[in-house]
Design a protein around this motif. Structure first.
Motif, PDB file in Angstrom:
ATOM      1  N   ASN A  20       0.879  -1.178  -0.083  1.00 26.30           N
ATOM      2  CA  ASN A  20       0.051  -0.022   0.002  1.00 26.30           C
ATOM      3  C   ASN A  20       0.841   1.088   0.026  1.00 26.30           C
ATOM      4  N   ILE A  26       2.104   1.635  -3.699  1.00 22.51           N
ATOM      5  CA  ILE A  26       1.025   2.088  -4.522  1.00 22.51           C
ATOM      6  C   ILE A  26       0.685   3.753  -4.292  1.00 22.51           C
ATOM      7  N   ALA A  46      -5.226   5.617  -5.280  1.00 22.70           N
ATOM      8  CA  ALA A  46      -5.136   4.556  -6.340  1.00 22.70           C
ATOM      9  C   ALA A  46      -6.563   4.659  -7.056  1.00 22.70           C
ATOM     10  N   ASP A  90      -9.780   2.751  -8.095  1.00 20.70           N
ATOM     11  CA  ASP A  90     -10.250   1.482  -7.343  1.00 20.70           C
ATOM     12  C   ASP A  90     -10.218   0.103  -7.965  1.00 20.70           C
ATOM     13  N   ARG A 150      -6.370  -0.855  -6.880  1.00 19.56           N
ATOM     14  CA  ARG A 150      -6.446  -1.159  -5.526  1.00 19.56           C
ATOM     15  C   ARG A 150      -7.292  -2.471  -5.187  1.00 19.56           C
TER      16      ARG A 150
END
Length: 83
Positions: free
Chosen positions: A49, A52, A64, A66, A69
């Protein structure tokens, strides 16, 4: 491992983005940080995470997409259940 490790994991993962952004009270930051240190799957998700977030930030975005993610989280869940 504590007697309710799954609940600790669920809380840590639910609060992960707030943790990364330092948006939690200090005691929660410490508690989640301690959990991440003692739980490799949660720590791995934390690192992913953070990456990202760094990549999204580098492109000038705030969050990010959707779909990205969701794909990442789905891959992590599959890896966890493969153990």
């Amino acid at each position: 491992m504590t007697h309710d490790h799954k609940a600790e994991c669920a809380e840590a993962l639910d609060r992960l983005f707030e943790y990364i952004d330092n948006e939690l009270p200090e005691e929660e930051l410490i508690r989640i940080g301690e959990h991440l240190k003692s739980c490799p799957p949660c720590e791995a998700e934390h690192r992913i995470n953070e990456k990202i977030k760094g990549m999204v930030h580098a492109t000038g975005g705030e969050v990010a997409p959707d779909d990205l993610r969701s794909r990442v989280l789905s891959t992590i869940r599959e890896a966890r259940t493969a153990d």
